[in-house]
Design a protein around this motif. Structure first.
Motif, PDB file in Angstrom:
ATOM      1  N   HIS A  52       0.844  -1.141   0.473  1.00  0.00           N
ATOM      2  CA  HIS A  52       0.195   0.004   0.415  1.00  0.00           C
ATOM      3  C   HIS A  52       0.504   0.875   0.131  1.00  0.00           C
ATOM      4  O   HIS A  52       0.635   1.877  -0.516  1.00  0.00           O
ATOM      5  N   ASP A  57      -3.614  -0.237  -4.829  1.00  0.00           N
ATOM      6  CA  ASP A  57      -4.849   0.333  -4.072  1.00  0.00           C
ATOM      7  C   ASP A  57      -5.285  -0.794  -2.467  1.00  0.00           C
ATOM      8  O   ASP A  57      -5.007  -1.944  -3.253  1.00  0.00           O
ATOM      9  N   LYS A  58      -6.254  -0.444  -1.399  1.00  0.00           N
ATOM     10  CA  LYS A  58      -6.776  -0.995  -0.800  1.00  0.00           C
ATOM     11  C   LYS A  58      -7.326  -2.136  -1.293  1.00  0.00           C
ATOM     12  O   LYS A  58      -7.910  -3.164  -1.368  1.00  0.00           O
ATOM     13  N   ASP A  59      -8.048  -1.883  -2.726  1.00  0.00           N
ATOM     14  CA  ASP A  59      -9.492  -2.463  -2.975  1.00  0.00           C
ATOM     15  C   ASP A  59      -8.479  -3.915  -3.915  1.00  0.00           C
ATOM     16  O   ASP A  59      -8.999  -4.729  -4.140  1.00  0.00           O
ATOM     17  N   THR A  60      -7.078  -3.222  -4.355  1.00  0.00           N
ATOM     18  CA  THR A  60      -6.807  -4.874  -5.709  1.00  0.00           C
ATOM     19  C   THR A  60      -5.686  -5.541  -4.188  1.00  0.00           C
ATOM     20  O   THR A  60      -6.072  -6.789  -4.012  1.00  0.00           O
ATOM     21  N   ALA A  62      -7.058  -6.566  -1.177  1.00  0.00           N
ATOM     22  CA  ALA A  62      -8.217  -6.731  -0.507  1.00  0.00           C
ATOM     23  C   ALA A  62      -8.519  -8.501  -1.756  1.00  0.00           C
ATOM     24  O   ALA A  62      -8.826  -8.747  -1.272  1.00  0.00           O
ATOM     25  N   ARG A  63      -8.333  -8.346  -2.895  1.00  0.00           N
ATOM     26  CA  ARG A  63      -8.800  -8.773  -3.929  1.00  0.00           C
ATOM     27  C   ARG A  63      -7.539 -10.425  -4.704  1.00  0.00           C
ATOM     28  O   ARG A  63      -8.265 -11.136  -4.570  1.00  0.00           O
ATOM     29  N   ARG A  66      -7.658 -12.026  -0.731  1.00  0.00           N
ATOM     30  CA  ARG A  66      -8.692 -12.472  -0.504  1.00  0.00           C
ATOM     31  C   ARG A  66      -9.552 -12.131   0.914  1.00  0.00           C
ATOM     32  O   ARG A  66     -10.092 -13.541   1.288  1.00  0.00           O
ATOM     33  N   SER A  68     -11.602  -8.967   3.202  1.00  0.00           N
ATOM     34  CA  SER A  68     -13.055  -8.035   2.684  1.00  0.00           C
ATOM     35  C   SER A  68     -12.158  -7.080   2.851  1.00  0.00           C
ATOM     36  O   SER A  68     -11.029  -6.652   3.556  1.00  0.00           O
ATOM     37  N   PRO A  69     -12.313  -6.336   2.207  1.00  0.00           N
ATOM     38  CA  PRO A  69     -11.942  -4.193   2.120  1.00  0.00           C
ATOM     39  C   PRO A  69     -11.890  -3.171   3.598  1.00  0.00           C
ATOM     40  O   PRO A  69     -10.545  -3.107   4.215  1.00  0.00           O
ATOM     41  N   VAL A  72      -8.966  -4.727   5.402  1.00  0.00           N
ATOM     42  CA  VAL A  72      -7.852  -4.950   4.993  1.00  0.00           C
ATOM     43  C   VAL A  72      -7.461  -3.685   5.566  1.00  0.00           C
ATOM     44  O   VAL A  72      -5.836  -3.155   6.012  1.00  0.00           O
ATOM     45  N   GLY A  73      -8.095  -2.942   5.215  1.00  0.00           N
ATOM     46  CA  GLY A  73      -7.756  -1.496   6.029  1.00  0.00           C
ATOM     47  C   GLY A  73      -7.759  -1.217   7.121  1.00  0.00           C
ATOM     48  O   GLY A  73      -6.927  -0.612   8.416  1.00  0.00           O
TER      49      GLY A  73
END
Length: 83
Positions: A52, A57-60, A62-63, A66, A68-69, A72-73
């Motif tokens: 990060h 980015d956070k969504d990438t 998280a995916r 595997r 949840s965002p 990860v946050g």
């Protein structure tokens, strides 16, 4: 190779040896694995923070891992996770 001059273990001695071996295995799979898992989760979280900090980015993240965002946050903020 077994020592040919060693006496055969008595049945009770052998039984207690197996019981102790199973106890050691149980401890290894419960207590030790919990500590190992915490260490691995801490390393994973550190790697996610490093990614990060380098622009991912956070969504990438998280995916890719595997999770949840929100999870990860939480890890990216350095907060303890629920694992």
């Amino acid at each position: 190779m077994a020592n040919p001059t060693a006496p055969e273990p008595r049945p009770l001695t052998l039984w207690t040896g197996w019981a102790l071996l199973h106890w050691a295995r149980l401890l290894q799979n419960t207590v030790a694995s919990h500590d190992r898992r915490q260490a691995l989760v801490a390393r994973r979280n550190a790697a996610m923070r490093a990614a990060h900090n380098r622009g991912v980015d956070k969504d990438t993240i998280a995916r890719a891992v595997r999770l949840s965002p929100a999870h990860v946050g939480q890890a990216l903020r350095g907060e303890p996770t629920s694992e």
